[in-house]
Design an enzyme around this catalytic site. Structure first.
Site, mmCIF file in Angstrom:
data_model
loop_
_atom_site.group_PDB
_atom_site.id
_atom_site.type_symbol
_atom_site.label_atom_id
_atom_site.label_comp_id
_atom_site.label_asym_id
_atom_site.label_seq_id
_atom_site.Cartn_x
_atom_site.Cartn_y
_atom_site.Cartn_z
ATOM 1 N N GLU A 1 0.092 -10.578 20.417
ATOM 2 C CA GLU A 1 0.119 -11.588 21.494
ATOM 3 C C GLU A 1 0.786 -11.004 22.737
ATOM 4 O OE1 GLU A 1 1.777 -15.323 20.122
ATOM 5 O OE2 GLU A 1 0.851 -15.125 18.148
ATOM 6 N N GLU B 1 6.010 -16.828 12.163
ATOM 7 C CA GLU B 1 7.364 -17.202 12.598
ATOM 8 C C GLU B 1 8.246 -17.835 11.509
ATOM 9 O OE1 GLU B 1 6.797 -19.606 16.091
ATOM 10 O OE2 GLU B 1 5.936 -17.959 17.232
HETATM 11 C C1 XIL Z 1 0.681 -20.967 22.349
HETATM 12 C C2 XIL Z 1 -0.600 -21.203 23.145
HETATM 13 O O1 XIL Z 1 -0.812 -20.084 23.979
HETATM 14 C C3 XIL Z 1 -0.488 -22.464 23.955
HETATM 15 O O2 XIL Z 1 -1.735 -22.777 24.565
HETATM 16 C C4 XIL Z 1 -0.065 -23.645 23.059
HETATM 17 O O3 XIL Z 1 0.167 -24.776 23.862
HETATM 18 C C5 XIL Z 1 1.200 -23.300 22.283
HETATM 19 O O4 XIL Z 1 0.996 -22.101 21.561
HETATM 20 N N1 XIL Z 1 3.441 -17.811 19.451
HETATM 21 C C6 XIL Z 1 2.247 -18.026 18.828
HETATM 22 C C7 XIL Z 1 1.130 -18.636 19.578
HETATM 23 O O5 XIL Z 1 2.067 -17.607 17.677
HETATM 24 O O6 XIL Z 1 0.305 -19.419 18.756
HETATM 25 C C8 XIL Z 1 1.615 -19.462 20.748
HETATM 26 O O7 XIL Z 1 0.482 -19.870 21.485
HETATM 27 C C9 XIL Z 1 2.587 -18.665 21.591
HETATM 28 C C10 XIL Z 1 3.791 -18.245 20.789
#
Ligand code: XIL
Length: 380
Positions: free
Chosen positions: A266, A160
């Site tokens: 994701e 990011e």
């Molecule tokens: C999220 C997790 O799913 C949660 O459990 C945590 O509280 C916050 O992070 N982008 C990403 C991930 O790259 O690491 C994030 O994961 C969601 C958004």
């Protein structure tokens, strides 16, 4: 992991594997259905990794051939205090993956979230110098990548770094190191493990402006002669976005044009309304208090909404299958709806249904619509 911890883990994992037998064994496995196309991965939470959620590890071992730690390999978890590493949960996941021949993606070496303040501060709480921050980054990456050298074969090196409009995100990394921090992170990661697959990871990469920003950034890394292998498109989608699936296809093609493979890292498709049109994506800085108006399905997922979601999943997979030569892996951000970050983001305390398996670990309409693209149907 010491032997006691390891045997406790193995015992817990065995119990979890043998938990509810259900008819789930008859469910086709995603990893087999898409074996000729791409790997199918899943993110695991700490409790799941430690075998504390009955049935979950068994389902994961049957369905998936790649895993990512949802949190336990983030900086704040691995090195909460300078030089003081906590490997227990990450080791457990890597052991589980090795036992089940799953590919592990390390998530993530550099991010502005879930990174302790000490990383950016000197002893007096002032911003550290460029040299000091680079040294900390180097120490962290060498420790983490070095530890898992033979067992974690791909890394989300930078997470990011780019805004939705394609500009660089304003973070302590950017403020202290300047734009070339991205190149530096890849350089260090490649030094730590020259044969690992190194990814740049971000959300909403279907947006043309953001895609262009990432293309520009990747070209800079490549122009510096530094190794980068792929782009992770997070894939936190909703019923209304991406509005046009062609944008997703165009992003995969643009990255392929740079010699970079895409992975969906994701994937989830939220069914809940986004409280504001600006809040799609996945910016963790957004954090809204619960408003029940935006939480309509607490009693269950209505069939018509499940069908809309199934159609969206189908559209996404149609694009991915059409570009399978350029797509390496598709990873879901969670095993089942009950354990999804979408229940807490962008608004706390909602009941969302973003994944392919429901709260009882049963395949949903979305599961069948995705495997249906390969001609697989539920057994009669
Ligand atoms: C999220 C997790 O799913 C949660 O459990 C945590 O509280 C916050 O992070 N982008 C990403 C991930 O790259 O690491 C994030 O994961 C969601 C958004």
């Amino acid at each position: 992991m010491n032997r006691l911890t390891r045997s406790t883990f193995v015992l817990a994992a065995t119990l979890a594997l043998s938990a509810p037998a259900v008819a789930e064994e008859a469910t086709p496995a995603l990893k087999d259905v898409f074996a000729d196309d791409f790997r199918i991965g899943v993110a695991l939470g700490e409790h799941q990794i430690l075998g504390r959620e009955p049935g979950v590890l068994g389902l994961v071992a049957r369905q998936f051939n790649a895993v990512t730690a949802e949190n336990v390999m983030k900086w704040a978890e691995l090195q909460p205090v300078e030089g003081d590493y906590d490997w227990a949960a990450a080791d457990a996941m890597v052991d589980f993956a090795a036992d089940h021949e799953m590919r592990v993606t390390g998530h993530t070496l550099l991010w502005h979230q879930q990174t302790p303040d000490w990383v950016f501060e000197d002893a007096d709480g002032n911003p550290v110098s460029r040299e000091q921050l680079l040294e900390r980054l180097e120490n962290h990456i060498h420790a983490v990548v070095g530890r898992y050298k033979d067992r974690v074969r791909s890394w989300d090196v930078v997470n990011e770094a780019v805004n939705d409009d394609g500009s660089m995100r304003d973070t302590p990394w950017y403020r202290i190191l300047g734009e070339d921090y991205v190149t530096e992170a890849f350089r260090i990661a490649a030094e730590a493990d020259p044969t690992a697959t190194l990814l740049y990871n971000d959300y909403s990469l279907f947006l043309p402006a953001k895609r262009n920003g990432v293309v520009r950034l990747m070209k800079k890394v490549q122009a510096a002669g530094v190794k980068v292998d792929g782009v992770g498109l997070q894939g936190h989608y909703g019923l209304g976005h991406p509005e046009d699936m062609q944008d997703l296809a165009d992003s995969i093609a643009a990255f392929a044009g740079l010699g970079l493979k895409s992975s969906i890292t994701e994937l989830d498709i939220a069914v809940l309304p986004f409280p504001s049109p600006d809040h799609f994506g996945a910016d963790l800085n957004v954090n809204m208090a619960l408003n029940e108006q935006y939480n309509p399905y607490t009693e269950g997922l209505p069939a018509d909404v499940a069908a809309q979601q199934a159609a969206r999943y189908r559209q996404v997979f149609e694009v991915l299958l059409a570009h399978a030569d350029d797509v390496e892996r598709v990873t879901f951000w969670g095993v089942h709806d009950g354990h999804s970050w979408k229940n807490g983001w962008p608004m706390a305390g909602r009941t969302d249904y973003p994944l392919l398996f429901d709260r009882q670990l049963q395949p949903k309409a979305a599961f069948w619509s995705v495997v249906g693209l390969k001609g697989v149907t539920p057994a009669e």
